[in-house]
Design a protein around this motif. Structure first.
Motif, mmCIF file in Angstrom:
data_model
loop_
_atom_site.group_PDB
_atom_site.id
_atom_site.type_symbol
_atom_site.label_atom_id
_atom_site.label_comp_id
_atom_site.label_asym_id
_atom_site.label_seq_id
_atom_site.Cartn_x
_atom_site.Cartn_y
_atom_site.Cartn_z
ATOM 1 N N ALA A 523 0.557 -1.549 0.262
ATOM 2 C CA ALA A 523 -0.364 -0.100 -0.204
ATOM 3 C C ALA A 523 0.509 0.992 -0.009
ATOM 4 N N GLY A 524 1.443 1.123 -1.050
ATOM 5 C CA GLY A 524 2.926 2.661 -0.733
ATOM 6 C C GLY A 524 1.840 4.114 -1.340
ATOM 7 N N GLU A 525 0.478 3.737 -1.729
ATOM 8 C CA GLU A 525 0.184 5.482 -1.760
ATOM 9 C C GLU A 525 -0.527 5.468 -0.402
ATOM 10 N N LEU A 526 -0.559 5.234 1.079
ATOM 11 C CA LEU A 526 -1.348 5.171 2.150
ATOM 12 C C LEU A 526 -1.185 6.020 2.510
ATOM 13 N N MET A 527 -1.980 6.926 3.161
ATOM 14 C CA MET A 527 -1.787 8.114 3.928
ATOM 15 C C MET A 527 -2.452 7.771 5.468
ATOM 16 N N SER A 549 6.437 3.477 4.334
ATOM 17 C CA SER A 549 6.903 4.757 5.003
ATOM 18 C C SER A 549 6.962 6.222 4.516
ATOM 19 N N ALA A 550 6.619 6.157 2.995
ATOM 20 C CA ALA A 550 6.760 7.321 1.812
ATOM 21 C C ALA A 550 5.688 8.351 2.050
ATOM 22 N N ASN A 551 4.807 8.016 2.362
ATOM 23 C CA ASN A 551 3.303 8.637 2.651
ATOM 24 C C ASN A 551 1.937 8.196 3.787
ATOM 25 N N LEU A 552 2.994 7.786 4.721
ATOM 26 C CA LEU A 552 2.321 7.768 5.893
ATOM 27 C C LEU A 552 2.032 9.051 6.600
ATOM 28 N N SER A 553 0.622 9.479 6.774
ATOM 29 C CA SER A 553 1.264 10.972 7.489
ATOM 30 C C SER A 553 -0.078 10.445 8.861
ATOM 31 N N PRO A 573 9.632 5.480 12.935
ATOM 32 C CA PRO A 573 10.163 5.156 11.181
ATOM 33 C C PRO A 573 9.834 5.968 10.295
ATOM 34 N N TRP A 574 7.995 6.616 10.635
ATOM 35 C CA TRP A 574 7.565 7.914 9.515
ATOM 36 C C TRP A 574 7.702 8.377 9.271
ATOM 37 N N PRO A 575 8.450 9.028 8.023
ATOM 38 C CA PRO A 575 9.263 10.525 8.251
ATOM 39 C C PRO A 575 8.215 11.260 7.716
ATOM 40 N N ARG A 576 6.585 11.147 7.013
ATOM 41 C CA ARG A 576 5.876 11.624 6.737
ATOM 42 C C ARG A 576 5.482 11.762 8.500
ATOM 43 N N LEU A 577 4.565 10.937 9.145
ATOM 44 C CA LEU A 577 3.916 10.866 10.335
ATOM 45 C C LEU A 577 3.137 12.373 10.793
ATOM 46 N N ILE A 578 1.939 12.674 10.726
ATOM 47 C CA ILE A 578 1.762 13.577 11.954
ATOM 48 C C ILE A 578 1.195 13.331 13.091
ATOM 49 N N SER A 579 0.134 12.477 12.435
ATOM 50 C CA SER A 579 -0.140 12.428 14.786
ATOM 51 C C SER A 579 0.063 10.502 14.612
ATOM 52 N N LEU A 580 0.073 10.047 15.723
ATOM 53 C CA LEU A 580 0.626 8.649 16.194
ATOM 54 C C LEU A 580 -0.151 7.855 17.231
ATOM 55 N N ASP A 581 -1.363 7.547 17.201
ATOM 56 C CA ASP A 581 -1.622 6.644 18.720
ATOM 57 C C ASP A 581 -1.271 5.270 18.752
ATOM 58 N N LEU A 582 -0.495 5.535 20.061
ATOM 59 C CA LEU A 582 0.214 3.517 19.939
ATOM 60 C C LEU A 582 -0.517 3.544 21.725
ATOM 61 N N GLY A 595 9.074 12.646 15.114
ATOM 62 C CA GLY A 595 9.896 13.286 14.201
ATOM 63 C C GLY A 595 9.616 14.165 13.930
ATOM 64 N N PRO A 596 10.096 15.016 12.831
ATOM 65 C CA PRO A 596 9.933 16.350 12.702
ATOM 66 C C PRO A 596 8.942 17.477 12.470
ATOM 67 N N SER A 597 7.593 16.187 11.294
ATOM 68 C CA SER A 597 6.806 16.861 11.113
ATOM 69 C C SER A 597 5.602 16.231 12.160
ATOM 70 N N MET A 598 6.226 15.310 13.166
ATOM 71 C CA MET A 598 4.755 14.871 14.191
ATOM 72 C C MET A 598 4.836 15.748 15.354
ATOM 73 N N GLU A 599 2.553 16.343 13.944
ATOM 74 C CA GLU A 599 1.864 17.161 15.284
ATOM 75 C C GLU A 599 0.955 16.006 16.568
ATOM 76 N N LEU A 600 0.986 15.229 16.458
ATOM 77 C CA LEU A 600 0.052 14.227 17.649
ATOM 78 C C LEU A 600 0.809 13.408 18.194
ATOM 79 N N TYR A 601 1.561 13.131 19.719
ATOM 80 C CA TYR A 601 2.244 11.860 19.946
ATOM 81 C C TYR A 601 1.138 11.398 21.241
ATOM 82 N N SER A 602 0.358 9.979 20.994
ATOM 83 C CA SER A 602 0.039 9.601 21.877
ATOM 84 C C SER A 602 0.193 8.127 22.100
ATOM 85 N N VAL A 603 0.588 7.859 23.155
ATOM 86 C CA VAL A 603 1.289 6.837 23.844
ATOM 87 C C VAL A 603 1.258 6.422 25.420
ATOM 88 N N SER A 604 -0.267 7.012 25.693
ATOM 89 C CA SER A 604 -0.678 7.093 27.331
ATOM 90 C C SER A 604 -1.171 5.436 27.235
#
Length: 1013
Positions: A523-527, A549-553, A573-582, A595-604
């Protein structure tokens, strides 16, 4: 003979005529050739220099028909046509003089900048200049444009990545009949001389400045520009009153003022019946008043958009006269104008007469009941939006008759029943939005046959059954699939890889997945990817970031059973990731760095340990949620530099040391801080007073040693202040002004060491607690818009001690009003002024050394549900008017010096003996001590009916008496026998939608966790 001579003469004249035609043709060809060779060398040279100053870059133009017009300029020097600039693509010359008068390089892939030295300004005869849809690298418009090209009648620099201040010299171009400087949000193009510009453009016909930051009023001089045919000022930060006379301009065909939120205006009572107006767009402005019936007299109107305005909730039926209308958007027409009663669906029946409509939006118009039948007449519809209404019933099959339908939006309604298979007849359908409804049953297979389908939203319904994922592989145009939060079982065959090649968004949350779908490798186009709330175990496989990794946001893997990464990364490891919820997994080890592009980081709610790396400060985070882990150490001091941070949640860890100087930069956007349940020490940093947007501050259960932070009173948005269980001490003096803490609704200072009298001056100023707010916003987090993907990360939980228990709100109700001063050393009397806080739901003054009488003004607290005055030195009798507190479900005055009769009737018949113990002078039920006749003077209250199932008393119209009181629906039940007394944690069952009181739909999602205390 005569005939032969006549024929000969006729032939002679015919030959002469043909020769004459040939000579004229030759002369014309010569003249044309001569005109074509009149290109001036200096202008030819200027054009070639202009070409050389740019690169050809296909990404510089967005038009699908773009091509490089300058590519062959000046090629093949021996070819006179190639060396003649008048024959070049996009160049127009004056036929007689040979001067360049027109330059059309729109959508030409030009990438570079225009500066004051550009050879463009040598073309002083230019009358038409079009450089739109190129990329000029955010350079500014040179002032020379207004000085040197004064012959311009047409100027178009739109969508070409220009920025900065529009020079005032543009107003020198007084011959302009068309000016288009429309921008993009990224360009930040500004204009400060709008008035003088309009004043000089007396011949203007088309004035397009959309997305240019003007920030002023619309000048009245526009009313006199009778030549004006098109005015586009979308999203220009306009303000003030729009000149109503512009509606009367005789030649105006286009008026677009959309997205100017502070622009006010109204329609004139009478509109010109001969008006040529074709496009009228007022979306998201502050236009108000009523829609005149004369709006139906605009014969040429094609587009009408008045969505999100504040017109009176009445739409004139004369709109049915607009037979040329093909776009109608009335979204949010009723919702912005207060309540509206009646069957609204019937009042829209006139729409069925607009049979030429291509686009219809009635989103947020309070439509309710079954699907509007008038839709069956609109067979030309291409887009239909009925979202955010109260439509019930089932999806009707007459929608299948709308054969041209491409986009169907039904999300956020109450639509029930199954998805009808007849929708499979909509062969042009590209987008189906039906999320957040009550749809049931299986997904019909006919939808998998819609070859044009690109977007499929069915999340948050009650759909069930099995879904074979390979059914979507047939849809080659498929881009978006959301099935999350249903009861579906998505089956993916082992080895399945044939996914739609353009798949960009995939939502399979709560779809009973047990392993990562292997097709994600391809799924190379997956965002966007949502696999939350499944049964994923073990580690996140390495191929997840190798392939996606290429497009995942946006990535959501929360609420699974994940333990870590197969190959533990130091940096996400995802360079364009904006939001990550783990969040809500079993992740261990040290925190992976955003990463530098991330706006939301949740590991609660994981098991991460160790310290927060200082490298977190390198990210541009908007939301950081590290709550409920095993983290320790000090909070990095560099957190004071997180300027973009809006939500910071660090609660339930083991952080120690001082709190960093958060908000040391005054440009901060921080709205919520939760550092409760840690081991933080020192004083509260004064820099928090700079957090001007702060709504929620919870520092409870730490070791902070400081005096009362009166300096926080300057925060105009602060609603929640929780400082409980720390080492705050000293007196609480008088506020600096009467405007301190103007929005404060929840304050918890319990379990500290304050030693003054109760702060009556503050109590007098807390206006937000003086009335029950009927605002439709439900929870505290709804007050702030954080972005489309932030969702539950702004659910501010709080824990309060009430009813002798620890009460946990998973979300803080917007309407909750609470004062908790318990377990301090407050002394003196309870000030009567506290009775003015009529919106209070919870009042706890227990475990202090308060003396004197219980003020009768407490009887004014009509919304009060919990009153705890225990463990003080209060004396005298119980005020009789406390019996008027209809919602009171917990009442504790134990261990005081009270005397006289206990109140009877209403809720007071439900309070047990231990709520009064330790008061030797009290008598009456439920105490064993009987009152003497002189003590039994308390008036009885009205009768109630007994609820046999629950075992507690309910007022007959309990849900209607005070529908604005949110917390009463939960807290009011707690005081009876409804609650179990098990020692382990448990969750209160979510309230059924059938329990919704009028005006409070918020409690259908409310949850509480209750602990014994």
């Amino acid at each position: 003979m005569g005939t032969r001579m006549g024929s000969s003469c006729w032939g002679f004249f015919l030959v002469r005529y043909i020769i004459l035609l040939l000579l004229i043709n030759a002369a014309c060809c010569f003249s044309f050739a001569q005109t074509q060779t009149l290109c001036h060398d200096d202008e030819r040279s200027a054009l070639l220099q202009f070409k050389a100053s740019f690169n050809i870059d296909k990404s510089a133009s967005q038009d699908p028909f773009a091509y490089p017009k300058v590519a062959y300029w000046g090629r093949l020097e021996g070819d006179p046509q190639r060396s003649n600039c008048c024959s070049w693509d996009g160049v127009e010359c004056n036929r007689h003089s040979g001067h360049v008068i027109g330059l059309d390089l729109a959508s030409s892939y030009l990438h570079g900048s225009i500066n004051s030295n550009s050879s463009l300004f040598q073309l002083v005869q230019l009358q038409r200049l079009d450089l739109s849809d190129n990329n000029f690298s955010y350079s500014q418009i040179p002032t020379r444009l207004g000085h040197d090209l004064t012959s311009l009648t047409y100027l178009n620099l739109s969508m070409s990545s220009i920025s900065g201040q529009i020079p005032s010299e543009i107003s020198y171009l007084s011959k302009l009949s068309a000016l288009d400087l429309s921008s993009t949000y990224k360009s930040h193009l500004k204009m400060t001389n709008f008035g003088s510009l309009v004043q000089n453009l007396t011949n203007i016909k088309q004035l397009h400045l959309s997305l240019v930051e003007i920030g002023s009023t619309v000048p009245n001089t526009l009313v006199n520009v009778s030549s004006l045919t098109s005015l586009r000022l979308q999203a220009c930060h306009l303000e003030g009153q729009f000149p109503v006379g512009i509606f009367h301009l005789p030649n105006l065909q286009v008026l677009d003022l959309a997205d100017n939120y502070y622009l006010t205006g109204y329609f004139p009572e009478e509109l010109n019946k001969s008006s040529p107006l074709k496009i009228l767009n007022l979306r998201s402005t502050n236009f108000s008043g009523h829609l005149p019936a004369s709006i139906g007299d605009l014969p040429a109107l094609n587009l009408l958009n008045i969505a999100f305005c504040t017109f009176y909730p009445h739409v004139p039926s004369s709109l049915s006269n607009l037979t040329q209308l093909n776009f109608l958007d009335l979204s949010s027409f009723f919702s912005n104008n207060g309540t509206f009663s009646g069957q609204v669906t019937d009042s829209w029946s006139w729409v069925g007469k607009l049979t030429r409509l291509n686009n219809l939006s009635l989103a947020e118009t309070n439509l309710r009941g079954d699907f509007p039948c008038f839709l069956a007449n609109l067979t030309q519809l291409v887009e239909l939006d009925l979202s955010y209404n109260q439509i019930t019933g089932e999806i009707p099959c007459f929608l299948a008759n709308l054969k041209q339908l491409s986009i169907l939006s039904l999300d956020q309604n109450q639509i029930a029943g199954q998805i009808p298979s007849c929708l499979g007849q909509l062969t042009h359908l590209t987008s189906l939005y039906a999320g957040y409804n009550n749809l049931q049953g299986t997904i019909p297979r006919s939808l998998f046959e819609l070859r044009n389908l690109e977007v499929f939203y069915l999340d948050s319904n009650n759909l069930s059954g099995y879904v074979e994922f390979d059914g979507f592989s047939k849809l080659e145009k498929f881009r978006v699939l959301r099935l999350s939060h249903n009861k579906l079982n998505v089956k993916i065959k082992t080895g399945f890889t044939a996914i739609p090649p353009k798949l960009q968004v995939l939502g399979l949350g709560s779809c009973n997945l047990t392993e990562f779908p292997e097709f994600l490798k391809y799924a190379g186009e997956l965002m966007e990817l949502d696999l939350s709330d499944n049964n994923l175990h073990g580690q996140i496989p390495k191929w997840m970031w190798d392939s996606a990794s290429a497009n995942l946001s946006y990535l959501n893997l929360s609420h699974n059973h994940l333990t870590g990464f197969e190959e533990n990364p130091v940096i996400i490891p995802w360079p364009r990731l904006i939001s990550l919820d783990l969040s809500s997994n079993m992740l261990r080890g040290s925190l992976p760095i955003p990463g530098p592009s991330m706006e939301l980081y949740s590991v609660s709610n994981n098991e991460y340990a160790g310290e927060i790396p200082a490298t977190f400060c390198n990210a541009f985070l908007h939301v950081l949620d590290l709550s409920s882990n095993n983290l320790n150490g000090m909070i990095p001091q560099c957190f004071e530099n997180l300027r973009d941070l809006q939500i910071l949640k660090l609660q339930n860890n083991s952080f120690h040391g001082d709190i960093p100087q958060i908000c040391s930069n005054r440009s901060t956007e921080l709205a919520a801080i939760d550092m409760s349940y840690n081991q933080l020490q020192g004083k509260l940093p004064r820099s928090i007073a700079n957090c001007s947007l702060l709504v929620f501050l919870n520092l409870g259960n730490n070791q902070i040693s400081d005096t009362f932070p009166s300096w926080l009173g300057t925060l105009q948005q602060l609603k929640v202040l929780i400082l409980r269980s720390n080492a705050f001490h000293g007196i609480i003096g008088k506020p600096a002004s009467s405007h301190e803490f103007p929005e404060l609704s929840i304050i918890d200072l319990s379990s500290n060491d304050f030693s003054s009298m109760l702060p009556s001056d503050y109590l007098e100023n807390w206006n937000a607690m003086k009335s029950v707010d009927a605002n439709e916003q439900i929870y505290i987090q709804d007050m702030i818009t954080f972005g489309i993907y932030y969702g539950d990360y702004s659910d501010y939980p709080i824990t309060v001690f009430s009813k002798g228990r620890e009460l946990k709100y998973v979300k803080t109700p917007y309407l909750l009003r609470l004062v908790d001063f318990s377990s301090n050393k407050f002394h003196g009397e309870i000030p009567g002024i506290i009775g003015n806080l009529r919106g209070l739901h919870l009042l706890n003054l227990s475990n202090n050394t308060l003396t004197g009488l219980i003020p009768s003004s407490l009887g004014n607290l009509s919304a009060l549900e919990s009153l705890d005055l225990s463990q003080n030195q209060l004396s005298g009798k119980l005020p009789g008017n406390l019996a008027q507190l209809t919602f009171l479900s917990y009442f504790n005055v134990s261990h005081n010096r009270l005397s006289g009769s206990i109140l009877q009737g209403r809720q007071f018949d439900t309070f047990q003996e231990d709520m009064y113990q330790g008061n030797s002078g009290l008598c009456g039920k439920p105490l064993p001590k009987k009152c003497e006749e002189s003590d039994s003077t308390t008036p009885q209250t009205s009768s109630f009916e007994q609820d046999e199932d629950s075992g507690f008393q309910i007022e007959l119209d309990w849900f209607v008496v005070l529908p604005g009181v949110v917390a009463g629906l939960i807290v009011g039940v707690v005081g009876g026998n409804f609650w179990t007394t098990k020692k382990h944690d448990w969750f209160v069952e979510t309230f059924s939608r059938s329990w919704q009181p009028r005006g409070i739909r918020q409690w259908r999602d409310s949850e509480l966790r209750l602990h014994n205390y």
